[in-house]
Write an enzyme that holds these catalytic residues in place. Structure first.
Site, short mmCIF file in Angstrom:
data_model
loop_
_atom_site.label_atom_id
_atom_site.label_comp_id
_atom_site.label_asym_id
_atom_site.label_seq_id
_atom_site.Cartn_x
_atom_site.Cartn_y
_atom_site.Cartn_z
N GLY A 1 -27.77 27.70 -45.62
CA GLY A 1 -28.00 27.57 -44.18
C GLY A 1 -26.79 26.96 -43.50
N GLY B 1 -24.53 24.13 -41.58
CA GLY B 1 -24.31 22.71 -41.80
C GLY B 1 -25.06 21.83 -40.81
N VAL C 1 -29.59 22.76 -41.78
CA VAL C 1 -30.11 22.27 -43.07
C VAL C 1 -29.20 21.21 -43.70
CG1 VAL C 1 -31.56 24.24 -43.68
CG2 VAL C 1 -29.17 24.27 -44.30
N GLY C 2 -27.88 21.33 -43.45
CA GLY C 2 -26.96 20.32 -43.96
C GLY C 2 -27.29 18.96 -43.36
N GLU D 1 -14.13 14.82 -50.17
CA GLU D 1 -12.86 15.52 -50.45
C GLU D 1 -12.56 16.35 -49.22
OE1 GLU D 1 -11.03 15.12 -53.03
OE2 GLU D 1 -12.38 14.21 -54.48
N CYS E 1 -6.87 23.10 -49.92
CA CYS E 1 -6.73 21.76 -49.33
C CYS E 1 -5.46 21.07 -49.78
CB CYS E 1 -7.95 20.93 -49.66
SG CYS E 1 -8.34 21.00 -51.40
P1 NAD Z 1 -16.57 22.45 -43.06
O1 NAD Z 1 -16.46 20.98 -42.98
O2 NAD Z 1 -16.71 23.21 -41.81
O3 NAD Z 1 -17.81 22.87 -43.95
C1 NAD Z 1 -18.01 22.37 -45.26
C2 NAD Z 1 -19.49 22.31 -45.54
O4 NAD Z 1 -20.08 21.33 -44.69
C3 NAD Z 1 -20.24 23.62 -45.27
O5 NAD Z 1 -21.23 23.79 -46.25
C4 NAD Z 1 -20.87 23.37 -43.92
O6 NAD Z 1 -22.02 24.12 -43.68
C5 NAD Z 1 -21.21 21.89 -44.03
N1 NAD Z 1 -21.39 21.21 -42.75
C6 NAD Z 1 -20.72 21.46 -41.59
N2 NAD Z 1 -21.18 20.63 -40.62
C7 NAD Z 1 -22.14 19.83 -41.17
C8 NAD Z 1 -22.97 18.80 -40.68
N3 NAD Z 1 -22.92 18.40 -39.43
N4 NAD Z 1 -23.84 18.22 -41.55
C9 NAD Z 1 -23.92 18.61 -42.84
N5 NAD Z 1 -23.16 19.61 -43.35
C10 NAD Z 1 -22.27 20.21 -42.54
O7 NAD Z 1 -15.31 22.93 -43.91
P2 NAD Z 1 -14.89 24.42 -44.26
O8 NAD Z 1 -14.32 25.00 -43.01
O9 NAD Z 1 -15.98 25.13 -44.97
O10 NAD Z 1 -13.74 24.17 -45.34
C11 NAD Z 1 -12.44 24.00 -45.01
C12 NAD Z 1 -12.05 22.54 -45.06
O11 NAD Z 1 -12.34 22.01 -46.33
C13 NAD Z 1 -10.57 22.31 -44.89
O12 NAD Z 1 -10.35 21.28 -43.97
C14 NAD Z 1 -10.09 21.91 -46.26
O13 NAD Z 1 -8.96 21.11 -46.29
C15 NAD Z 1 -11.26 21.22 -46.81
N6 NAD Z 1 -11.23 21.25 -48.27
C16 NAD Z 1 -10.98 20.10 -48.95
C17 NAD Z 1 -10.92 20.09 -50.33
C18 NAD Z 1 -10.65 18.84 -51.11
O14 NAD Z 1 -10.99 18.79 -52.27
N7 NAD Z 1 -10.08 17.82 -50.54
C19 NAD Z 1 -11.13 21.25 -51.02
C20 NAD Z 1 -11.36 22.41 -50.30
C21 NAD Z 1 -11.43 22.38 -48.92
#
Ligand code: NAD
Length: 471
Positions: A200, A202, A205-206, A244, A278
């Site tokens: 779902g 973020g 459901v997140g 992360e 990342c």
């Molecule tokens: P995102 O933060 O938009 O989403 C990540 C997850 O969080 C998704 O499952 C999303 O549905 C959920 N989410 C979003 N808003 C939420 C909320 N309010 N409450 C709960 N859950 C929520 O990130 P993305 O666009 O999917 O991924 C890209 C980002 O991830 C980049 O900034 C990248 O640098 C980072 N990243 C970091 C690492 C690391 O290990 N440091 C690894 C990979 C990616």
């Protein structure tokens, strides 16, 4: 189109009749699959199941946990091609690489825990005390789209090994491997409720998962913005968090380095997974008098990255994962031009023959001001910034001059000099003269890049509380 209309809760595939989310094929933009949008009720049911299962799983023997992880490894290895193709289509990573990284790395990590766990001291003696390491409880895992199964495995395997139970909320952009993982766990002896998947959005459901009082820890990988939301939510009832997040990593080329090897290594790293990594080395710091030569070398290295459909074995640069991400990256390329950086190659036009799907040209900016937005903000696309510097001190200052600190690189003809500069970088890992990625070493960030570490014993310890028995 694949329609997945089930959620994996309490060891069962529960029918889903509510709203669906479309998943797009990165190379064509066409709908590839549809998955459940989930609901508060489904998430609460999954959390209740994980909470119920914790009583038994937290008391399971190490042998029982190892058995399940061995069975999982067999499944990961047997279904590697299926995993690679699903992720290649939804994320856009070239298939050959997806086999090695997207499907291969989860097996490597599972193996590393199988090897390490028998020797991990779950109890220790200090003076008259027995120190016990106990599972944290129900863990909510929230994961992104760029390495969708790898990031899940890095959390789920050590969490289960620690004796925790898990509710996974995978990325809505690249969710297919999370459902494959649920199928794989369903084929093992893992007791019902220990691992659950609710897909779902973020903010829907997140949000339920990160605020739920029965969830004792949230392990998150994703953007720094969402990480902040999670840290705020966790503060309400002092949940543990492991975050992360993003990066803007610097590759520092010292004057005595092999410039050709350093530029090639940096470009290849920066463009891995079309820059959706990342740890990508997105800032190339070169001595000012070698700047123009570095630009030429970068242009040559980029020219070898043939763009195309990631299913094609000749493709080296695939599309981005979504239309939203493509627009975000194109906005940054426009911004770089407005900010006055020199465009060495790339730009906002789609690569030739790649007009469909979410493609962006590999783009190199030169003479970039280290304070400009393209040098400070995470772009998460195939964009490299070349920044000239005058002295080693200035190079270190520029490298440390962002809010992030996830990765980095140092290149020098003198390994000790490279190590000494590496030791001054405020970042969680540094590749010295192209040193290889090590899945046993801790991974995580300084500053806005994260809290906590994954991989190896550090990744396991995140899921353990410490108890001292005074004897
Ligand atoms: P995102 O933060 O938009 O989403 C990540 C997850 O969080 C998704 O499952 C999303 O549905 C959920 N989410 C979003 N808003 C939420 C909320 N309010 N409450 C709960 N859950 C929520 O990130 P993305 O666009 O999917 O991924 C890209 C980002 O991830 C980049 O900034 C990248 O640098 C980072 N990243 C970091 C690492 C690391 O290990 N440091 C690894 C990979 C990616």
């Amino acid at each position: 189109m694949k329609r997945i209309d089930k959620l994996y809760i309490d060891g069962c595939w529960e029918d889903w009749t509510g709203d669906m989310i479309e998943v797009h094929e990165a190379a064509t933009g066409q709908v590839l699959a549809a998955i459940p949008a989930g609901s508060r009720e489904a998430m609460e049911h999954a959390i209740a199941s994980a909470d119920k299962a914790f009583a038994q799983w937290s008391q399971s023997s190490l042998d029982q946990r190892l058995d399940v992880l061995r069975q999982l490894l067999e499944q990961l290895e047997a279904r590697g091609d299926e995993i690679a193709e699903a992720i290649c289509r939804e994320v856009g990573m070239p298939l050959k690489l997806a086999r090695q990284i997207q499907a291969g790395l989860p097996a490597v990590i599972t193996k590393s825990y199988l090897k390490m766990l028998p020797d991990f001291p779950f109890t220790e003696t200090v003076g008259n005390s027995e120190i016990q390491y106990a599972p944290v409880g129900v863990v909510g895992c929230v994961t992104p789209w760029n390495y969708p199964l790898h990031q899940v495995i890095l959390k789920v395997v050590p969490a289960l090994a620690a004796g925790c139970t898990v509710v996974l909320k995978p990325s809505e952009v690249a969710p297919l491997s999370a459902f494959l993982l649920a199928e794989m766990f369903a084929a093992t002896d893992l007791p019902a409720g220990v691992f659950n998947v609710v897909s779902g959005y973020g903010h829907e459901v997140g949000d339920v998962l990160i605020h739920h009082p029965k969830v004792k820890m949230v392990s998150f990988t994703g953007s720094t913005r969402t990480g902040q939301t999670i840290a705020h939510a966790a503060a309400d009832d002092f949940k543990r968090i492991a975050l992360e997040m993003g990066g803007k990593s610097a590759s520092v080329v010292l004057p005595d380095a092999d410039l050709k090897a350093a530029v090639k290594g940096t470009v290849n790293n920066c463009l891995l997974n079309s820059g959706q990594t990342c740890t990508a080395l997105t800032r190339l710091l070169v001595p000012a008098d070698k700047h123009d030569e570095a630009c030429e070398l970068a242009r040559e290295a980029v020219a070898k990255m043939t763009p195309g459909n990631p299913l094609d074995e000749n493709t080296r640069l695939g599309p981005l994962a979504s239309a939203v991400q493509r627009e975000r990256v194109l906005d940054y390329i426009r911004l770089g031009i407005e900010e006055g950086a020199t465009l060495v190659c790339g730009g906002t036009e789609a690569p030739e023959g790649c007009e469909e799907g979410f493609f962006v040209r590999a783009t190199v900016f030169a003479d970039v001001d280290p304070q400009s937005r393209i040098a400070q903000e995470e772009i998460f696309g195939p964009v490299l910034c070349i920044i000239p510097y005058e002295s080693e001190e200035q190079a270190i200052e520029i490298a440390n001059g962002t809010l992030y600190g996830l990765s980095g690189a140092v290149w020098s003809g003198d390994q000790e000099r490279a190590k000494s500069v590496a030791g001054r970088l405020r970042t969680g890992q540094v590749f010295v003269n192209g040193g290889a990625f090590n899945p046993l070493a801790p991974f995580g960030g300084f500053g806005h890049s994260g809290i906590g570490r994954e991989f190896g014993k550090w990744g396991l310890e995140e899921f353990l509380e410490v108890r001292a028995l005074q004897l």
